[in-house]
Design a protein around this motif. Structure first.
Motif, PDB file in Angstrom:
ATOM      1  N   THR A  96       0.858  -1.189   0.000  1.00 36.57           N
ATOM      2  CA  THR A  96       0.000   0.000   0.000  1.00 36.57           C
ATOM      3  C   THR A  96       0.888   1.230   0.000  1.00 36.57           C
ATOM      4  O   THR A  96       1.768   1.373   0.863  1.00 36.57           O
ATOM      5  CB  THR A  96      -0.916   0.017   1.234  1.00 36.57           C
ATOM      6  OG1 THR A  96      -1.714  -1.166   1.239  1.00 36.57           O
ATOM      7  CG2 THR A  96      -1.833   1.237   1.208  1.00 36.57           C
ATOM      8  N   ASP A  97       0.679   2.131  -0.964  1.00 35.59           N
ATOM      9  CA  ASP A  97       1.544   3.301  -1.076  1.00 35.59           C
ATOM     10  C   ASP A  97       0.990   4.476  -0.268  1.00 35.59           C
ATOM     11  O   ASP A  97      -0.022   4.356   0.426  1.00 35.59           O
ATOM     12  CB  ASP A  97       1.787   3.666  -2.543  1.00 35.59           C
ATOM     13  CG  ASP A  97       0.552   4.217  -3.248  1.00 35.59           C
ATOM     14  OD1 ASP A  97      -0.460   4.511  -2.588  1.00 35.59           O
ATOM     15  OD2 ASP A  97       0.611   4.364  -4.485  1.00 35.59           O
ATOM     16  N   SER A  98       1.674   5.611  -0.357  1.00 31.72           N
ATOM     17  CA  SER A  98       1.321   6.788   0.435  1.00 31.72           C
ATOM     18  C   SER A  98      -0.027   7.376   0.055  1.00 31.72           C
ATOM     19  O   SER A  98      -0.567   8.211   0.779  1.00 31.72           O
ATOM     20  CB  SER A  98       2.412   7.865   0.275  1.00 31.72           C
ATOM     21  OG  SER A  98       2.580   8.211  -1.096  1.00 31.72           O
ATOM     22  N   ARG A  99      -0.584   6.938  -1.066  1.00 29.99           N
ATOM     23  CA  ARG A  99      -1.906   7.415  -1.503  1.00 29.99           C
ATOM     24  C   ARG A  99      -2.973   6.340  -1.317  1.00 29.99           C
ATOM     25  O   ARG A  99      -4.039   6.401  -1.898  1.00 29.99           O
ATOM     26  CB  ARG A  99      -1.818   7.848  -2.971  1.00 29.99           C
ATOM     27  CG  ARG A  99      -0.842   9.004  -3.173  1.00 29.99           C
ATOM     28  CD  ARG A  99      -0.379   9.133  -4.612  1.00 29.99           C
ATOM     29  NE  ARG A  99      -1.426   9.594  -5.488  1.00 29.99           N
ATOM     30  CZ  ARG A  99      -1.321   9.670  -6.806  1.00 29.99           C
ATOM     31  NH1 ARG A  99      -0.186   9.287  -7.381  1.00 29.99           N
ATOM     32  NH2 ARG A  99      -2.307  10.111  -7.548  1.00 29.99           N
ATOM     33  N   GLU A 100      -2.633   5.329  -0.483  1.00 25.66           N
ATOM     34  CA  GLU A 100      -3.568   4.257  -0.137  1.00 25.66           C
ATOM     35  C   GLU A 100      -3.964   3.401  -1.339  1.00 25.66           C
ATOM     36  O   GLU A 100      -5.037   2.805  -1.358  1.00 25.66           O
ATOM     37  CB  GLU A 100      -4.827   4.820   0.539  1.00 25.66           C
ATOM     38  CG  GLU A 100      -4.549   5.565   1.832  1.00 25.66           C
ATOM     39  CD  GLU A 100      -3.863   4.694   2.874  1.00 25.66           C
ATOM     40  OE1 GLU A 100      -4.277   3.526   3.028  1.00 25.66           O
ATOM     41  OE2 GLU A 100      -2.920   5.186   3.539  1.00 25.66           O
ATOM     42  N   ARG A 101      -3.087   3.313  -2.325  1.00 22.52           N
ATOM     43  CA  ARG A 101      -3.325   2.429  -3.463  1.00 22.52           C
ATOM     44  C   ARG A 101      -2.569   1.130  -3.247  1.00 22.52           C
ATOM     45  O   ARG A 101      -1.461   1.129  -2.705  1.00 22.52           O
ATOM     46  CB  ARG A 101      -2.861   3.091  -4.769  1.00 22.52           C
ATOM     47  CG  ARG A 101      -3.574   4.385  -5.113  1.00 22.52           C
ATOM     48  CD  ARG A 101      -2.936   5.046  -6.325  1.00 22.52           C
ATOM     49  NE  ARG A 101      -1.519   5.295  -6.089  1.00 22.52           N
ATOM     50  CZ  ARG A 101      -0.672   5.766  -7.002  1.00 22.52           C
ATOM     51  NH1 ARG A 101      -1.111   6.023  -8.233  1.00 22.52           N
ATOM     52  NH2 ARG A 101       0.586   5.976  -6.712  1.00 22.52           N
ATOM     53  N   ASN A 102      -3.148   0.038  -3.683  1.00 22.25           N
ATOM     54  CA  ASN A 102      -2.516  -1.267  -3.542  1.00 22.25           C
ATOM     55  C   ASN A 102      -1.793  -1.658  -4.828  1.00 22.25           C
ATOM     56  O   ASN A 102      -2.328  -1.485  -5.924  1.00 22.25           O
ATOM     57  CB  ASN A 102      -3.554  -2.334  -3.190  1.00 22.25           C
ATOM     58  CG  ASN A 102      -4.095  -2.156  -1.784  1.00 22.25           C
ATOM     59  OD1 ASN A 102      -3.356  -1.820  -0.863  1.00 22.25           O
ATOM     60  ND2 ASN A 102      -5.390  -2.351  -1.612  1.00 22.25           N
TER      61      ASN A 102
END
Length: 421
Positions: free
Chosen positions: A235-241
């Protein structure tokens, strides 16, 4: 595209570009290729510690090999193929490296005493992706996988999965992803191998995952055509998986391609094959890193770590000396000796998202010091040798907390309990 899209960052930071004449391909610029190589060397070192030996396999192989492995039936429409006019046979650019690794394993008779055998490769692959699906570095037609394969016996499966999970945990944490989610992808509709083979493979991989301390959800029908797989989602800093690493358990390719060893009863036995990737695709992972960090990569990973900026022309010789010392210390520094004000050089360094600026003026030259300005605005002036050493220490990759496991000897994985994380 927004300003933290990796394509925008690639242009702003002068990392790479793409153009119509090479649709789905990447033109790496010096700064981008430096980033690529730093990431590659980081993974290479971690794979070596984990007991993998790096190999290199051909790009172009006879289609008959891909037919035998089953890849032609599964991926043929996306494979680049051509005719060999002289030999009268079809050839294909490889879409993945696994059949090639089997060829290396098969070059001599293997004893059970040699197992597990672990190979790794930064394998250059080509797939004819539809033009509408191409998306910068995230989906390309030419890409490099940090590919790895383990040839082992059934008794090794649990320990090998645990070993690789330890490797994944350390690498992901170092790259800014301290946690991840795991999914077990099971048999797809189009697959090779009998239901009995798939039953054994799915049960073995699920048990190995539990032994490695993983909790996972099940993705029905999402496995590879030759075996089930564990998928690691960051999960990245923009809440994308992002689905990145994979562990795939394969009983099918060793059967199709005759990968075997001589067991303790002096009988031929089929090898188990475990497919591994930490990043998945180098290009796609770099896209993810750029967007996750919004271009401000950690100091150890930044393609240019330091800008050495002169305050006047009188300081150029001293700046060259500092540059040599930084280079000798293994630091990636660039010199800005333009006839510009220091303020302009600071702004330009920030625009290129270089983490550290070293300013050198007449006082520094007289006192043999360097003035260090960090990204957060902190500043300090140190004797040049001390300053270089401090920067060197700060630029090192984070220590791998799993080194105790990964530095075990290459053939010690037969005891699953000793490898649990």
């Amino acid at each position: 595209m927004n300003d933290i899209d990796h394509r925008v960052l690639g242009n702003k930071l002068d990392l790479f570009h793409q153009q119509e004449e090479g649709a789905g391909m990447v033109f790496w610029h010096p700064r981008g290729w430096e980033l690529y190589r730093v990431l590659e060397e980081f993974i290479r070192a971690r794979m070596r510690r984990a007991g993998f030996r790096e190999i290199r396999t051909p790009q172009l192989l006879a289609r008959s090999l891909w037919e035998k492995s089953g890849h032609w039936e599964k991926f043929g429409a996306a494979m680049y193929s051509l005719a060999d006019a002289e030999e009268g046979r079809a050839l294909c650019l490889k879409p993945m490296s696994c059949p090639c690794h089997v060829q290396v394993f098969n070059q001599r008779v293997r004893s059970y005493r040699e197992l597990p055998v672990r190979y790794s490769e930064f394998g250059a692959c080509h797939r004819d992706e539809p033009s509408g699906s191409l998306e910068g570095l995230k989906r390309t037609r030419a890409f490099v996988q940090d590919d790895a394969h383990v040839f082992c016996a059934h008794a090794h499966i649990e320990a090998e999965v645990a070993r690789f999970c330890a490797l994944l945990r350390g690498v992901y944490a170092d790259l800014g992803f301290p946690s991840f989610k795991v999914a077990l992808a099971t048999r797809p509709v189009q697959r090779a191998g009998s239901d009995e083979v798939w039953d054994r493979a799915e049960a073995a991989l699920a048990q190995a995952a539990r032994a490695a301390g993983l909790e996972f959800e099940v993705l029905e029908g999402e496995g590879a055509f030759y075996g089930p797989k564990l998928e690691f989602h960051l999960t990245d800093s923009r809440e994308r998986n992002w689905q990145c690493g994979t562990i795939q358990l394969d009983f099918v390719l060793p059967e199709r391609l005759d990968a075997e060893f001589v067991n303790e009863r002096n009988e031929r036995e089929r090898s188990v094959m475990i497919h591994h990737a930490v990043l998945g695709s180098m290009e796609r992972f770099i896209a993810m890193l750029l967007e996750h960090h919004e271009g401000w990569l950690p100091l150890w990973l930044a393609p240019e770590q330091i800008v050495v900026a002169t305050i006047s022309d009188a300081n150029v010789d001293y700046a060259q000396e500092a540059m040599q010392m930084l280079d000798d210390a293994g630091l990636r520094a660039v010199l800005d000796a333009r006839p510009e004000r220091l303020e302009k050089k600071i702004v330009d360094a920030r625009e290129k998202q270089v983490p550290i600026l070293v300013a050198l003026g007449s006082r520094d030259q007289r006192d043999r010091t360097i003035s260090i300005r960090m990204r957060d605005g902190q500043q300090q002036t140190l004797p040049i040798a001390d300053g270089v050493e401090q920067l060197r220490a700060a630029s090192l990759p984070p220590p791998n907390l799993n080194d105790a496991l990964l530095r075990r000897s290459p053939n010690d994985a037969a005891s699953p309990a000793s490898a649990r994380t």
